[in-house]
Design an enzyme around this catalytic site. Structure first.
Site, PDB file in Angstrom:
ATOM      1  CG  ASP A  68      -2.052   0.880   1.190  1.00  0.00           C
ATOM      2  OD1 ASP A  68      -3.086   0.539   1.772  1.00  0.00           O
ATOM      3  OD2 ASP A  68      -1.944   1.947   0.562  1.00  0.00           O
ATOM      4  CG  ASP A 100      -3.540   3.658  -3.107  1.00  0.00           C
ATOM      5  OD1 ASP A 100      -4.402   2.831  -3.444  1.00  0.00           O
ATOM      6  OD2 ASP A 100      -3.632   4.328  -2.068  1.00  0.00           O
ATOM      7  CD  GLU A 101      -5.169  -0.924  -1.168  1.00  0.00           C
ATOM      8  OE1 GLU A 101      -5.535  -2.111  -1.273  1.00  0.00           O
ATOM      9  OE2 GLU A 101      -5.794  -0.081  -0.524  1.00  0.00           O
TER      10      GLU A 101
END
Length: 379
Positions: free
Chosen positions: A9, A121-122
DNA sequence: TCTGGGGTCCTAGGACCC
DNA sequence: TCTGGGGTCCTAGGACCC
Protein backbone atom coordinates in the site's frame (compact mmCIF):
# COMPACT_ATOMS: atom_id res chain seq x y z
CA UNK A 1 2.58 -25.60 0.90
CA UNK A 2 2.14 -22.50 3.02
CA UNK A 3 1.36 -19.47 0.87
CA UNK A 4 3.20 -16.17 1.24
CA UNK A 5 1.13 -13.22 0.08
CA UNK A 6 2.23 -9.60 0.31
CA UNK A 7 -0.04 -6.56 0.33
CA UNK A 8 1.66 -3.34 -0.70
CA UNK A 9 0.00 0.00 0.00
CA UNK A 10 1.53 3.31 -1.04
CA UNK A 11 1.66 5.76 1.90
CA UNK A 12 -0.80 8.70 1.52
CA UNK A 13 -0.29 8.23 -2.21
CA UNK A 14 -1.76 11.34 -3.87
CA UNK A 15 -0.48 13.67 -1.15
CA UNK A 16 2.99 12.09 -1.31
CA UNK A 17 3.15 12.65 -5.08
CA UNK A 18 2.26 16.30 -4.48
CA UNK A 19 5.05 16.56 -1.90
CA UNK A 20 7.53 15.51 -4.58
CA UNK A 21 6.52 18.67 -6.41
CA UNK A 22 6.36 20.88 -3.29
CA UNK A 23 8.95 19.41 -0.92
CA UNK A 24 8.73 22.55 1.24
CA UNK A 25 5.34 21.21 2.46
CA UNK A 26 6.85 18.07 3.96
CA UNK A 27 5.60 17.52 7.49
CA UNK A 28 2.72 19.99 7.16
CA UNK A 29 -0.97 19.12 7.11
CA UNK A 30 -1.81 18.86 3.39
CA UNK A 31 -5.08 17.73 1.86
CA UNK A 32 -5.59 16.73 -1.77
CA UNK A 33 -9.12 17.12 -3.04
CA UNK A 34 -11.77 19.59 -3.98
CA UNK A 35 -13.35 19.87 -7.37
CA UNK A 36 -13.40 22.33 -10.22
CA UNK A 37 -12.51 25.64 -8.73
CA UNK A 38 -9.84 24.18 -6.49
CA UNK A 39 -6.94 26.34 -7.51
CA UNK A 40 -3.41 25.21 -8.06
CA UNK A 41 -0.87 27.25 -6.11
CA UNK A 42 0.17 30.34 -8.04
CA UNK A 43 3.72 30.30 -6.73
CA UNK A 44 6.04 28.15 -4.65
CA UNK A 45 5.04 29.79 -1.36
CA UNK A 46 1.45 30.98 -1.62
CA UNK A 47 -0.69 27.93 -0.93
CA UNK A 48 -4.49 27.86 -0.65
CA UNK A 49 -5.77 26.96 2.80
CA UNK A 50 -8.63 24.66 3.69
CA UNK A 51 -10.47 27.52 5.42
CA UNK A 52 -10.95 29.30 2.08
CA UNK A 53 -12.70 26.37 0.43
CA UNK A 54 -16.36 26.60 -0.50
CA UNK A 55 -18.14 23.71 -2.16
CA UNK A 56 -19.11 20.05 -2.11
CA UNK A 57 -15.69 18.47 -2.43
CA UNK A 58 -14.20 15.78 -0.22
CA UNK A 59 -10.63 15.01 0.75
CA UNK A 60 -9.14 12.41 -1.58
CA UNK A 61 -5.99 12.04 0.54
CA UNK A 62 -4.55 13.69 3.61
CA UNK A 63 -0.93 13.66 4.80
CA UNK A 64 -0.29 12.06 8.18
CA UNK A 65 0.01 15.53 9.74
CA UNK A 66 -3.50 16.32 8.46
CA UNK A 67 -4.84 12.97 9.65
CA UNK A 68 -3.55 13.79 13.11
CA UNK A 69 -5.95 16.77 13.04
CA UNK A 70 -8.87 14.50 12.15
CA UNK A 71 -8.95 14.92 8.37
CA UNK A 72 -9.20 11.65 6.47
CA UNK A 73 -9.89 10.64 2.90
CA UNK A 74 -13.61 10.99 2.32
CA UNK A 75 -13.97 13.86 4.80
CA UNK A 76 -16.15 16.69 3.49
CA UNK A 77 -13.84 19.67 2.96
CA UNK A 78 -16.10 22.21 4.63
CA UNK A 79 -16.20 20.01 7.70
CA UNK A 80 -12.46 19.35 7.48
CA UNK A 81 -11.84 23.11 7.38
CA UNK A 82 -13.45 23.41 10.79
CA UNK A 83 -10.91 20.90 12.17
CA UNK A 84 -7.85 22.11 10.28
CA UNK A 85 -8.41 25.62 8.85
CA UNK A 86 -4.70 26.16 8.17
CA UNK A 87 -4.16 22.88 6.33
CA UNK A 88 -3.02 23.35 2.75
CA UNK A 89 -5.45 22.28 0.03
CA UNK A 90 -4.09 21.08 -3.29
CA UNK A 91 -6.07 20.05 -6.38
CA UNK A 92 -5.67 16.47 -7.63
CA UNK A 93 -3.43 15.79 -10.63
CA UNK A 94 -4.68 12.40 -11.76
CA UNK A 95 -2.36 12.09 -14.72
CA UNK A 96 0.59 12.31 -12.33
CA UNK A 97 -0.86 9.69 -9.99
CA UNK A 98 -1.45 7.29 -12.88
CA UNK A 99 2.15 7.78 -14.00
CA UNK A 100 3.54 7.07 -10.54
CA UNK A 101 1.15 4.14 -10.17
CA UNK A 102 2.45 2.53 -13.35
CA UNK A 103 5.99 3.23 -12.25
CA UNK A 104 5.73 1.57 -8.83
CA UNK A 105 3.83 -1.44 -10.22
CA UNK A 106 6.37 -1.96 -12.98
CA UNK A 107 9.16 -1.68 -10.41
CA UNK A 108 7.60 -4.37 -8.21
CA UNK A 109 6.91 -6.57 -11.26
CA UNK A 110 10.62 -6.67 -12.06
CA UNK A 111 11.25 -8.30 -8.69
CA UNK A 112 8.03 -10.32 -8.28
CA UNK A 113 5.75 -10.49 -11.34
CA UNK A 114 2.76 -12.32 -9.79
CA UNK A 115 0.74 -9.18 -9.02
CA UNK A 116 -2.96 -8.41 -8.49
CA UNK A 117 -3.99 -4.82 -9.16
CA UNK A 118 -6.17 -3.34 -6.43
CA UNK A 119 -6.56 0.16 -7.71
CA UNK A 120 -4.16 3.03 -8.16
CA UNK A 121 -2.12 2.68 -4.96
CA UNK A 122 -2.38 -0.97 -3.87
CA UNK A 123 -1.34 -4.40 -5.05
CA UNK A 124 -1.18 -7.96 -3.79
CA UNK A 125 1.97 -9.92 -4.63
CA UNK A 126 2.15 -13.72 -4.52
CA UNK A 127 5.58 -14.56 -3.11
CA UNK A 128 4.83 -18.27 -2.56
CA UNK A 129 7.07 -19.41 -5.38
CA UNK A 130 9.81 -16.94 -4.57
CA UNK A 131 12.97 -18.45 -3.27
CA UNK A 132 14.76 -16.71 -0.46
CA UNK A 133 13.79 -15.03 2.72
CA UNK A 134 10.47 -13.20 2.77
CA UNK A 135 11.50 -10.24 4.91
CA UNK A 136 14.55 -9.59 2.76
CA UNK A 137 12.44 -9.81 -0.40
CA UNK A 138 9.80 -7.41 0.95
CA UNK A 139 12.52 -4.99 2.02
CA UNK A 140 14.03 -5.21 -1.45
CA UNK A 141 10.66 -4.30 -2.96
CA UNK A 142 10.30 -1.30 -0.63
CA UNK A 143 13.79 -0.08 -1.47
CA UNK A 144 13.21 -0.48 -5.21
CA UNK A 145 9.91 1.43 -5.07
CA UNK A 146 11.57 4.26 -3.19
CA UNK A 147 14.50 4.38 -5.59
CA UNK A 148 12.21 4.45 -8.63
CA UNK A 149 9.57 6.88 -7.35
CA UNK A 150 10.89 8.69 -4.28
CA UNK A 151 7.81 7.41 -2.45
CA UNK A 152 7.42 5.15 0.56
CA UNK A 153 5.04 2.23 0.90
CA UNK A 154 3.95 -0.20 3.58
CA UNK A 155 3.95 -3.96 3.13
CA UNK A 156 2.28 -6.78 5.02
CA UNK A 157 3.31 -10.39 4.41
CA UNK A 158 1.18 -13.27 5.69
CA UNK A 159 -0.30 -16.56 4.43
CA UNK A 160 -3.28 -14.84 2.72
CA UNK A 161 -4.74 -11.64 1.26
CA UNK A 162 -7.08 -10.92 4.15
CA UNK A 163 -4.32 -10.95 6.78
CA UNK A 164 -1.80 -9.16 4.56
CA UNK A 165 -4.24 -6.30 3.96
CA UNK A 166 -4.59 -5.86 7.71
CA UNK A 167 -0.85 -6.30 8.30
CA UNK A 168 0.22 -3.65 5.78
CA UNK A 169 -1.75 -1.09 7.79
CA UNK A 170 -0.21 -1.97 11.17
CA UNK A 171 3.01 0.05 10.91
CA UNK A 172 2.21 2.80 8.43
CA UNK A 173 3.95 4.76 7.04
CA UNK A 174 7.01 2.98 5.65
CA UNK A 175 6.10 -0.21 7.49
CA UNK A 176 6.99 -3.86 6.97
CA UNK A 177 4.93 -6.33 8.96
CA UNK A 178 5.24 -10.10 8.71
CA UNK A 179 2.64 -12.28 10.45
CA UNK A 180 1.78 -15.95 10.63
CA UNK A 181 -1.36 -17.74 11.77
CA UNK A 182 0.14 -18.07 15.24
CA UNK A 183 0.19 -14.24 15.56
CA UNK A 184 -3.57 -13.88 15.07
CA UNK A 185 -4.57 -13.85 18.76
CA UNK A 186 -2.02 -11.18 19.74
CA UNK A 187 -1.84 -9.02 16.60
CA UNK A 188 -5.23 -9.35 14.87
CA UNK A 189 -7.85 -10.06 17.52
CA UNK A 190 -7.36 -6.81 19.48
CA UNK A 191 -8.16 -4.73 16.36
CA UNK A 192 -11.60 -3.21 15.63
CA UNK A 193 -13.81 -5.45 13.46
CA UNK A 194 -13.92 -2.63 10.88
CA UNK A 195 -10.26 -3.32 10.04
CA UNK A 196 -11.37 -6.39 8.11
CA UNK A 197 -11.64 -5.61 4.41
CA UNK A 198 -15.31 -6.29 3.68
CA UNK A 199 -16.76 -5.04 6.97
CA UNK A 200 -17.93 -1.55 6.11
CA UNK A 201 -19.89 1.14 7.95
CA UNK A 202 -23.13 -0.80 7.78
CA UNK A 203 -21.96 -4.21 8.98
CA UNK A 204 -19.63 -2.51 11.49
CA UNK A 205 -22.55 -0.68 13.11
CA UNK A 206 -24.65 -3.85 13.24
CA UNK A 207 -21.78 -5.71 14.91
CA UNK A 208 -21.40 -2.87 17.44
CA UNK A 209 -25.08 -3.15 18.21
CA UNK A 210 -24.51 -6.84 18.95
CA UNK A 211 -21.73 -5.92 21.37
CA UNK A 212 -18.99 -7.05 18.96
CA UNK A 213 -16.25 -4.46 18.72
CA UNK A 214 -13.02 -6.34 18.05
CA UNK A 215 -12.02 -9.05 15.62
CA UNK A 216 -11.41 -11.29 18.64
CA UNK A 217 -14.99 -10.79 19.81
CA UNK A 218 -16.15 -11.60 16.30
CA UNK A 219 -14.06 -14.79 16.34
CA UNK A 220 -15.63 -15.75 19.66
CA UNK A 221 -19.19 -15.18 18.41
CA UNK A 222 -21.24 -18.29 17.67
CA UNK A 223 -21.29 -18.93 13.90
CA UNK A 224 -25.01 -19.81 14.06
CA UNK A 225 -25.72 -16.39 15.55
CA UNK A 226 -23.75 -14.62 12.79
CA UNK A 227 -25.60 -16.62 10.14
CA UNK A 228 -28.93 -15.77 11.77
CA UNK A 229 -28.07 -12.07 11.86
CA UNK A 230 -26.24 -11.65 8.54
CA UNK A 231 -27.41 -14.53 6.35
CA UNK A 232 -25.78 -17.78 5.28
CA UNK A 233 -23.14 -16.34 3.00
CA UNK A 234 -21.98 -13.23 4.86
CA UNK A 235 -22.37 -14.81 8.32
CA UNK A 236 -20.09 -17.69 7.43
CA UNK A 237 -17.60 -15.30 5.83
CA UNK A 238 -17.52 -13.12 8.97
CA UNK A 239 -16.60 -16.16 11.05
CA UNK A 240 -13.88 -17.27 8.62
CA UNK A 241 -12.46 -13.75 8.34
CA UNK A 242 -12.24 -13.31 12.12
CA UNK A 243 -10.18 -16.52 12.31
CA UNK A 244 -7.91 -15.31 9.50
CA UNK A 245 -9.12 -17.92 7.02
CA UNK A 246 -8.98 -16.80 3.38
CA UNK A 247 -8.19 -18.95 0.35
CA UNK A 248 -8.69 -16.34 -2.39
CA UNK A 249 -6.00 -16.55 -5.06
CA UNK A 250 -3.97 -13.60 -6.32
CA UNK A 251 -5.71 -12.72 -9.61
CA UNK A 252 -3.39 -11.21 -12.19
CA UNK A 253 -5.84 -10.56 -15.04
CA UNK A 254 -9.39 -9.26 -14.85
CA UNK A 255 -11.90 -8.15 -17.48
CA UNK A 256 -13.62 -4.76 -17.11
CA UNK A 257 -17.34 -5.18 -16.36
CA UNK A 258 -18.64 -1.63 -16.73
CA UNK A 259 -17.55 1.90 -17.56
CA UNK A 260 -19.28 4.95 -16.09
CA UNK A 261 -19.14 8.70 -15.57
CA UNK A 262 -21.03 10.75 -13.03
CA UNK A 263 -21.05 14.28 -11.71
CA UNK A 264 -22.33 16.09 -8.66
CA UNK A 265 -23.55 19.61 -9.46
CA UNK A 266 -22.30 22.78 -7.79
CA UNK A 267 -25.89 23.39 -6.71
CA UNK A 268 -29.00 21.21 -6.78
CA UNK A 269 -30.86 21.49 -10.08
CA UNK A 270 -34.56 21.51 -10.84
CA UNK A 271 -35.84 19.18 -13.56
CA UNK A 272 -38.01 21.92 -15.10
CA UNK A 273 -36.25 25.18 -14.34
CA UNK A 274 -32.78 23.84 -15.15
CA UNK A 275 -33.80 21.58 -17.99
CA UNK A 276 -31.28 22.91 -20.48
CA UNK A 277 -28.38 22.63 -18.11
CA UNK A 278 -29.37 19.07 -17.18
CA UNK A 279 -29.57 18.15 -20.86
CA UNK A 280 -26.11 19.56 -21.48
CA UNK A 281 -24.70 17.60 -18.53
CA UNK A 282 -26.35 14.38 -19.66
CA UNK A 283 -24.99 14.73 -23.19
CA UNK A 284 -21.52 15.47 -21.87
CA UNK A 285 -21.62 12.36 -19.62
CA UNK A 286 -22.67 10.21 -22.61
CA UNK A 287 -19.86 11.65 -24.72
CA UNK A 288 -17.29 11.00 -21.99
CA UNK A 289 -18.46 7.41 -21.49
CA UNK A 290 -18.43 6.88 -25.26
CA UNK A 291 -14.91 8.30 -25.38
CA UNK A 292 -13.77 5.93 -22.59
CA UNK A 293 -15.32 2.94 -24.40
CA UNK A 294 -13.72 3.87 -27.70
CA UNK A 295 -10.32 4.46 -26.17
CA UNK A 296 -10.38 1.07 -24.45
CA UNK A 297 -11.92 -0.73 -27.43
CA UNK A 298 -15.08 -1.91 -25.64
CA UNK A 299 -18.70 -1.85 -26.73
CA UNK A 300 -21.56 -2.41 -24.27
CA UNK A 301 -25.22 -3.44 -24.35
CA UNK A 302 -26.59 -2.33 -20.96
CA UNK A 303 -27.05 1.43 -20.65
CA UNK A 304 -27.72 2.78 -17.16
CA UNK A 305 -28.80 6.09 -15.66
CA UNK A 306 -28.02 7.11 -12.10
CA UNK A 307 -29.66 9.99 -10.35
CA UNK A 308 -29.33 11.41 -6.86
CA UNK A 309 -31.94 13.66 -5.28
CA UNK A 310 -31.24 16.57 -2.96
CA UNK A 311 -32.09 14.31 0.01
CA UNK A 312 -29.29 11.98 -1.13
CA UNK A 313 -31.60 9.15 -2.18
CA UNK A 314 -30.18 7.43 -5.24
CA UNK A 315 -32.10 5.66 -7.98
CA UNK A 316 -30.89 3.77 -11.03
CA UNK A 317 -32.59 2.65 -14.23
CA UNK A 318 -31.08 0.59 -16.99
CA UNK A 319 -32.00 -0.87 -20.30
CA UNK A 320 -30.36 -3.50 -22.46
CA UNK A 321 -29.97 -2.93 -26.19
CA UNK A 322 -30.05 -5.56 -28.96
CA UNK A 323 -26.68 -4.43 -30.15
CA UNK A 324 -23.64 -3.35 -28.18
CA UNK A 325 -22.53 0.24 -28.80
CA UNK A 326 -19.91 2.87 -28.04
CA UNK A 327 -21.82 5.67 -29.77
CA UNK A 328 -22.67 8.75 -27.68
CA UNK A 329 -25.98 9.45 -29.45
CA UNK A 330 -27.14 5.82 -29.07
CA UNK A 331 -26.21 5.91 -25.39
CA UNK A 332 -28.00 9.25 -24.97
CA UNK A 333 -31.20 7.89 -26.53
CA UNK A 334 -31.18 4.90 -24.15
CA UNK A 335 -30.46 7.12 -21.14
CA UNK A 336 -33.37 9.40 -22.11
CA UNK A 337 -35.64 6.34 -22.16
CA UNK A 338 -34.43 5.48 -18.66
CA UNK A 339 -35.00 9.06 -17.51
CA UNK A 340 -38.68 8.79 -18.47
CA UNK A 341 -39.10 5.97 -15.93
CA UNK A 342 -37.89 7.97 -12.95
CA UNK A 343 -39.84 10.50 -10.85
CA UNK A 344 -38.52 14.06 -11.16
CA UNK A 345 -40.39 15.70 -8.29
CA UNK A 346 -37.33 16.68 -6.26
CA UNK A 347 -34.24 18.70 -7.01
CA UNK A 348 -31.26 16.72 -8.28
CA UNK A 349 -27.66 16.76 -7.09
CA UNK A 350 -26.08 14.10 -9.33
CA UNK A 351 -26.41 12.46 -12.71
CA UNK A 352 -24.47 9.43 -13.91
CA UNK A 353 -24.26 7.28 -17.05
CA UNK A 354 -23.01 3.71 -17.08
CA UNK A 355 -22.41 1.13 -19.82
CA UNK A 356 -22.22 -2.54 -18.82
CA UNK A 357 -22.38 -6.03 -20.36
CA UNK A 358 -19.19 -5.14 -22.20
CA UNK A 359 -17.74 -7.01 -25.14
CA UNK A 360 -13.98 -7.13 -24.58
CA UNK A 361 -11.59 -5.78 -27.18
CA UNK A 362 -10.68 -8.40 -29.76
CA UNK A 363 -13.97 -10.28 -29.57
CA UNK A 364 -16.50 -10.12 -32.40
CA UNK A 365 -18.62 -7.00 -32.05
CA UNK A 366 -15.80 -5.05 -30.43
CA UNK A 367 -13.27 -2.83 -32.13
CA UNK A 368 -9.62 -2.98 -31.29
CA UNK A 369 -8.25 -0.34 -28.95
CA UNK A 370 -7.22 2.88 -30.59
CA UNK A 371 -3.54 3.15 -31.32
CA UNK A 372 -2.00 4.89 -28.35
CA UNK A 373 -4.76 3.75 -26.01
CA UNK A 374 -3.55 2.10 -22.84
CA UNK A 375 -4.94 -1.34 -22.27
CA UNK A 376 -2.19 -3.06 -20.40
CA UNK A 377 -1.32 -2.70 -16.77
CA UNK A 378 2.37 -2.08 -17.24
CA UNK A 379 3.50 -0.11 -20.21
C1' DT B 1 -20.67 24.26 7.44
C1' DC B 2 -22.79 16.69 5.72
C1' DT B 3 -21.40 13.29 2.24
C1' DG B 4 -16.66 12.75 -4.96
C1' DG B 5 -16.11 9.48 -8.62
C1' DG B 6 -14.84 5.07 -10.41
C1' DG B 7 -15.64 0.45 -9.79
C1' DT B 8 -17.15 -4.83 -8.01
C1' DC B 9 -20.16 -8.14 -6.03
C1' DC B 10 -24.50 -9.79 -3.94
C1' DT B 11 -29.54 -10.27 -3.46
C1' DA B 12 -34.01 -10.73 -5.03
C1' DG B 13 -38.00 -10.83 -7.98
C1' DG B 14 -40.08 -11.50 -12.51
C1' DA B 15 -40.00 -13.23 -17.33
C1' DC B 16 -39.23 -16.94 -20.07
C1' DC B 17 -37.75 -21.53 -21.43
C1' DC B 18 -37.19 -26.51 -20.88
C1' DT C 1 -54.61 -28.86 -17.35
C1' DC C 2 -51.96 -28.56 -13.18
C1' DT C 3 -47.68 -28.67 -10.56
C1' DG C 4 -42.86 -28.31 -9.79
C1' DG C 5 -38.03 -27.47 -10.49
C1' DG C 6 -33.91 -25.54 -12.69
C1' DG C 7 -31.41 -22.19 -15.57
C1' DT C 8 -30.69 -17.73 -17.65
C1' DC C 9 -31.49 -12.97 -18.53
C1' DC C 10 -33.02 -8.53 -17.03
C1' DT C 11 -33.71 -4.89 -13.65
C1' DA C 12 -33.19 -2.26 -9.02
C1' DG C 13 -31.00 -1.48 -4.96
C1' DG C 14 -27.40 -1.68 -1.64
C1' DA C 15 -22.88 -2.70 0.65
C1' DC C 16 -18.30 -2.12 0.08
C1' DC C 17 -13.65 -0.71 -1.72
C1' DC C 18 -9.96 2.61 -3.45
Amino acid sequence: MQRRIAHLDMDAFFASVELLRYPQLTGLPVVVGGRRGTLAPTSGEDFPRLRDYVGRGVATTATYAARALGVHSGSGLMKAAALAPDAILLPANFDDYVRYSRLFKATVAEIAPHIEDRGIDEIYIDLTERPGETVALAQRIKDAVRAATGLSCSIGVTPNKLLSKIASDLQKPDGLTVLDFADIPTRIWPLPARKINGIGPRAGARLEALGIHTIGELAAAAPEMLIREFGQHYGRWLNDAAHGRDERPVVTERETKSISRETTFERDLDAKADREELTRILLSLCERVAGDLERKGYVGRTIGLKLRYDDFRTVTRDTTLEQATDDAQTILAAVRACLRRVPLDRRLRLLGVRVGTLTPPGEPGARGPEPGGNLRLFD
